[in-house]
Write a protein that holds these residues in place. Sequence first.
Motif, PDB file in Angstrom:
ATOM      1  N   GLY A   8       0.817  -1.210   0.000  1.00 36.85           N
ATOM      2  CA  GLY A   8       0.000   0.000   0.000  1.00 36.85           C
ATOM      3  C   GLY A   8       0.845   1.251   0.000  1.00 36.85           C
ATOM      4  N   THR A   9       0.338   2.275  -0.669  1.00 38.90           N
ATOM      5  CA  THR A   9       1.039   3.564  -0.682  1.00 38.90           C
ATOM      6  C   THR A   9       0.062   4.686  -0.393  1.00 38.90           C
ATOM      7  OG1 THR A   9       0.566   4.158  -2.995  1.00 38.90           O
ATOM      8  CG2 THR A   9       2.484   2.753  -2.606  1.00 38.90           C
ATOM      9  N   ALA A  33       0.180   8.482   5.443  1.00 35.10           N
ATOM     10  CA  ALA A  33       0.199   7.039   5.696  1.00 35.10           C
ATOM     11  C   ALA A  33      -0.887   6.609   6.668  1.00 35.10           C
ATOM     12  CB  ALA A  33       1.571   6.590   6.196  1.00 35.10           C
ATOM     13  N   ALA A  34      -1.352   7.541   7.488  1.00 37.88           N
ATOM     14  CA  ALA A  34      -2.468   7.201   8.380  1.00 37.88           C
ATOM     15  C   ALA A  34      -3.588   6.530   7.590  1.00 37.88           C
ATOM     16  CB  ALA A  34      -2.984   8.470   9.074  1.00 37.88           C
ATOM     17  N   HIS A  35      -3.878   7.076   6.418  1.00 38.52           N
ATOM     18  CA  HIS A  35      -4.952   6.499   5.595  1.00 38.52           C
ATOM     19  C   HIS A  35      -4.642   5.070   5.154  1.00 38.52           C
ATOM     20  CE1 HIS A  35      -7.716   9.820   5.248  1.00 38.52           C
ATOM     21  NE2 HIS A  35      -6.773  10.656   4.871  1.00 38.52           N
ATOM     22  N   SER A  52      -2.874   3.858  -2.927  1.00 37.37           N
ATOM     23  CA  SER A  52      -3.053   2.686  -3.785  1.00 37.37           C
ATOM     24  C   SER A  52      -2.786   1.412  -3.004  1.00 37.37           C
ATOM     25  CB  SER A  52      -2.096   2.753  -4.972  1.00 37.37           C
ATOM     26  OG  SER A  52      -0.771   2.458  -4.552  1.00 37.37           O
ATOM     27  N   TYR A  53      -3.331   0.319  -3.513  1.00 40.59           N
ATOM     28  CA  TYR A  53      -2.999  -0.969  -2.890  1.00 40.59           C
ATOM     29  C   TYR A  53      -2.984  -2.095  -3.914  1.00 40.59           C
ATOM     30  CZ  TYR A  53      -8.211  -0.951  -2.390  1.00 40.59           C
ATOM     31  OH  TYR A  53      -9.560  -0.838  -2.599  1.00 40.59           O
ATOM     32  N   VAL A  54      -2.152  -3.074  -3.604  1.00 35.21           N
ATOM     33  CA  VAL A  54      -2.100  -4.332  -4.345  1.00 35.21           C
ATOM     34  C   VAL A  54      -2.216  -5.408  -3.290  1.00 35.21           C
ATOM     35  CG1 VAL A  54      -0.704  -5.842  -5.799  1.00 35.21           C
ATOM     36  CG2 VAL A  54      -0.552  -3.351  -6.081  1.00 35.21           C
TER      37      VAL A  54
END
Lengths: 378, 378, 378, 378
Positions: free
Chosen positions: B158-159, B190-192, B265-267
Amino acid sequence: MKKVRVGLIGTGYIGRCHAIAYAQAPTVFPLEAQLVLEYLAEITPELAAQKAKEFGFNRSTGDWKEVVSDPNVDVVDICTPNFLHKEIALAAIANGKHVYSEKPLALSAADAKIMYEAAEKAGVKTLVGFNYIKNPTTQLAREIIARGEIGEVIHFYGTHNEDYLANENTPLDWHCVKEKAGLGALGDLAAHIVQMSQYLVGSDIEKVIGDMETVIKDRPNPKNLVERLPVENEDQATALVRFVNGCMGTIETSRIACGRKMGLSYVITGTKGTITYTQERMAELKLYLHDDDPARQGFKTILTGPLHPDYKNFCVSAGHGIGFNDQKTVEIRDLVNGLANNQTMYPAFEEGFKVSRVLDAIAQSCEQKRWVNVDEIA
Amino acid sequence: MKKVRVGLIGTGYIGRCHAIAYAQAPTVFPLEAQLVLEYLAEITPELAAQKAKEFGFNRSTGDWKEVVSDPNVDVVDICTPNFLHKEIALAAIANGKHVYSEKPLALSAADAKIMYEAAEKAGVKTLVGFNYIKNPTTQLAREIIARGEIGEVIHFYGTHNEDYLANENTPLDWHCVKEKAGLGALGDLAAHIVQMSQYLVGSDIEKVIGDMETVIKDRPNPKNLVERLPVENEDQATALVRFVNGCMGTIETSRIACGRKMGLSYVITGTKGTITYTQERMAELKLYLHDDDPARQGFKTILTGPLHPDYKNFCVSAGHGIGFNDQKTVEIRDLVNGLANNQTMYPAFEEGFKVSRVLDAIAQSCEQKRWVNVDEIA
Amino acid sequence: MKKVRVGLIGTGYIGRCHAIAYAQAPTVFPLEAQLVLEYLAEITPELAAQKAKEFGFNRSTGDWKEVVSDPNVDVVDICTPNFLHKEIALAAIANGKHVYSEKPLALSAADAKIMYEAAEKAGVKTLVGFNYIKNPTTQLAREIIARGEIGEVIHFYGTHNEDYLANENTPLDWHCVKEKAGLGALGDLAAHIVQMSQYLVGSDIEKVIGDMETVIKDRPNPKNLVERLPVENEDQATALVRFVNGCMGTIETSRIACGRKMGLSYVITGTKGTITYTQERMAELKLYLHDDDPARQGFKTILTGPLHPDYKNFCVSAGHGIGFNDQKTVEIRDLVNGLANNQTMYPAFEEGFKVSRVLDAIAQSCEQKRWVNVDEIA
Amino acid sequence: MKKVRVGLIGTGYIGRCHAIAYAQAPTVFPLEAQLVLEYLAEITPELAAQKAKEFGFNRSTGDWKEVVSDPNVDVVDICTPNFLHKEIALAAIANGKHVYSEKPLALSAADAKIMYEAAEKAGVKTLVGFNYIKNPTTQLAREIIARGEIGEVIHFYGTHNEDYLANENTPLDWHCVKEKAGLGALGDLAAHIVQMSQYLVGSDIEKVIGDMETVIKDRPNPKNLVERLPVENEDQATALVRFVNGCMGTIETSRIACGRKMGLSYVITGTKGTITYTQERMAELKLYLHDDDPARQGFKTILTGPLHPDYKNFCVSAGHGIGFNDQKTVEIRDLVNGLANNQTMYPAFEEGFKVSRVLDAIAQSCEQKRWVNVDEIA
């Protein structure tokens, strides 16, 4: 014209790629020596003969030792399973042959170091098959970075993920056995992205800390498909890295990453711009420049073309596409011209050793749960 | 019908988003209480009055303390700069108000814990504005994972990268000052993604090891633009994490990532499939399922539509698009209905605390260069 | 402050979108008149009352005629099925009301002309709900073109494809019945892309030749699902067009285009650059400029942000995303401010008529298998 | 083993592509005859000798007539400028040679017919270099359609756009001169997409109506760069088409389409699904199936791999990428195996003629501003 006479050992997956590249290289590039496909070895004389015919080699043998000692062979091309690289390379070097080896150079940094030092001492030339950096698109990325177009590189994110072992019922093969493969995804895949990171950032990796997991603990015995045998190395690994120049980096690798067929990718962030790339779209590079008009900023998709390194030899029109084997063809050009001119090639065994050292450092950092300096290894 | 009377404190960037969401929520959703925009506080009575008119609030004040103690306010909505969250929330709780706070909950996990425990003790309901998980697309991702469609989750990448401080000559603002912001990119961005990772993986983060850098060491003093003042917190950070369930993860964040305007974003890789998402294309999710016919495997781009959570209230046709403020509107729906029914909301202060703890653990792991267990913190 | 008092007729799909936009518009934009949701009509008083409550309207009625003649209504907003637009608009105009009508303006160009001329004669202001051109991203495209950034526009390719009738067993509804809908995909969908083409190219369509097909000849009778009834208008159509300024164009539309959920898209080629867009990614525009350094040419993906028209009112950060209803909110802003200042709005009934004329010309060209000049129609 | 002895005429852009493909084909594919690079012609003996060496041909000549009459040549490979195709092909046929010609087969359908009929009468085998249909990805599209996976094909949208003449100051070359090139973008580019449309739809084009424009009316004389000479054929053209099976279609082509480097693309809509493709991403196909679970519908990106036609000969791993020359290599395989087995090849002169007929029909329809049946031509 000088000749470069090749002795190929191993004709499986990657050996066949070499053969295709050997076949097209003299037509694609103006080679500076005559390429001679001289001798080919496989595990039986019959298979060797068949492959020699298929690949256009003059002679063949069932014993690789004949190749490394043959007076008509200038360079030994090693395409065997990884665990044989060391023995063959050392034998070739002992016979004064140049060596072109597939990656990873060896099963461990210690072995790679022995190989590298032997070659140095013997004064033979070496080349390791990190072919992805030969792709014109990645060469373009290197050019953009080297010219400072994205400023100073401050972050490298790279992956080499594939899914060839994603199915838990895929039988165990040599990739999962330590004695044959050494590391798992790190050795088989991350070798590429680690090497590429150093090439692109323009600095070596200095220290690492990683995490890894063997997600699928056992797999069917390929002989009976009933019994399950233990998987001996990692399915996936991630590492934070720091390059010598201070750049931060993250490396991810997996052989069970569902959906990734050729998931070699990078995102390189600089102080003035960013580059992104994935090998699954190997003919396009995305480039963002922060100095663009703020109302017209965005990632630009550049299709590789004749204005970029080494592309125009394949096609003089942009965007027409380069393929997997074309990268290997550039590598063969480097091999032949390097030997023709008695030059050091890149990436040579030194780089292969450096990469192995990083991989071993990652593995060690996972076990010891601490940052490991690369120079602690080997 | 029950009423939910809101006291809003702060009307900048995010306060205005709340206002837009309050405006449209009753039309978009069948709310289970009557939403009343009761009281609004800003730093001066004049600004408060102007904003109250603009946002449709009944009354206004230049003193937030009047809001937290007002008998006609049921819930205090905190949209101030981060460093004020704690004081306001504790005052509101002391007055028995429910609290709806923006993220990060506090400047440190220790403060967040105090806030969480105060709310628990007072028995008031809380909600933290992690609005990105309210996006129907990310809710869909959660649904796919929870149903097991991609198997067991084995890797989360995640970013949350943005480039709002990419230019080294952007003047210093409160984000760069420890006393006002606490952490840098970690706290602001990054909290999110940390919160989202726990929501999506369905497990909390257990331990972390990170690396961070203040790339731009100083910035122009906003008062004179000549003098340069030190930047006190990190521009970029990366961390390896392990979730309680064993899942590996990587979190990356930067506020100087050239080209990322909303780079959340996430993978998410599972044993049977993979999901990828970027907030810059907030209405599409990519889904790969490994059990598909091998000759027809691939990532499928799903456009969010009325068959997915909470979308149809915005539009009954698929692919018509949801926007940033729509996420906040879902959050407001959760707030109003939660209070209407006296239910625990998600993510509440407990989650806000957990997130702060992870962020502090990352920061500490960077300093101490070691893996840190999240429960070592606060 | 002047008031704009709205009388809304129809609360289905699009009426609800209007309601959401009415709700958020005053918070999003600094409106130049006070927006009053005055009166709402539906087919029964009960439904009207329920919707008035849901949408925040002051009064309601089961008879639209009461709305068009109400002294406290300034503008009549027509969200009924298409076949009622004409009757309601003419009644409103006869009562001196301004009219805000959904598209297509009428079932035929002849009807649209009557409506347009009636409004002109009565001196009332009009607006047609071609909301997609209000999207900041498409406004940006218009700005880029108008400034000459892509040179002279030489080709327009546009689509509005959806798949809401792709299943041959979806029962017949009013869209398929000539008396209720007029044209099929052309009227329902292509109206948008035709209008948008004229907005973007900056020139009207002069002549057309089309081709069309009713692919699914009959559909289940919705009353019994057994009997099949004939589909009376086209499922898909394509047309070559020429704009007055000589620009070539192609328009494609379909309501059975599998996979297209919001397939409104355009590719606009100029002598110096190209723009591409799809509504399914409504917050991004791709821009190619041929004058870029040849080795760095490519399509740039621009994420819509606060430097682009009307975006910053939704969010001050770029790339955070705009949604379907946000477009309508911009339209409402245009309505309220237009009426506040007694200005001609765009697109008004004149444009609605022009679009209908193009659509009818396409239909006629299909039947007569020849190029049809748009001014042959109505 | 039978031999296929090639006589190559022309070594420019496309001749060099043939040479690369000849070089790699025997290694990539198990050819069913021995490929012999026998004779090569260029405009001077010196250039011919140089190219023969470069391309690995046995003999060379400055007179193509020697090639077509040489007893040791089995097949004449025509890679000359278009206007020479006819004369060379007829001479080769007269000498009983098989003919492998680049596209477009001739400058007009009338000429193409003469060539086709001559070959038929002489009983020689023919092949036309429409290499893009040999791409494994497009073969996969064909397979998906032929198997009915997307139902009945109801719409074909295809383009072949490039921007090689987008700059108005690019000097005039033979492409712009009728006597040398015949048609403009239609002949040079659209030939590919027209042929591909028939291959993919599985039906011939029956009738057409087009529109075209010479946007850049004159260009610098290449001899002095000062004087401007008229451009004699179209820069861009569009046509509506109907296939014999009733399928609607649209064909677009341009040589001045800014940003399109290899803009060959198609969108094929069926009653049950849709396929999209662009040659700029030649190793991926997007597939949508309407029968998927409605909440999981979407376009799936399939990376071409070993389970798809002809890919595994290049690489046994999916997603590793195929390049422009690989398509030609498949074509050479078809040539060699076709001649080895005395089989009719595809696409032969008959298809080349059909394509020329469609192109001429489009040109005629533009001039006469009416639908033209393809069988009105030649």
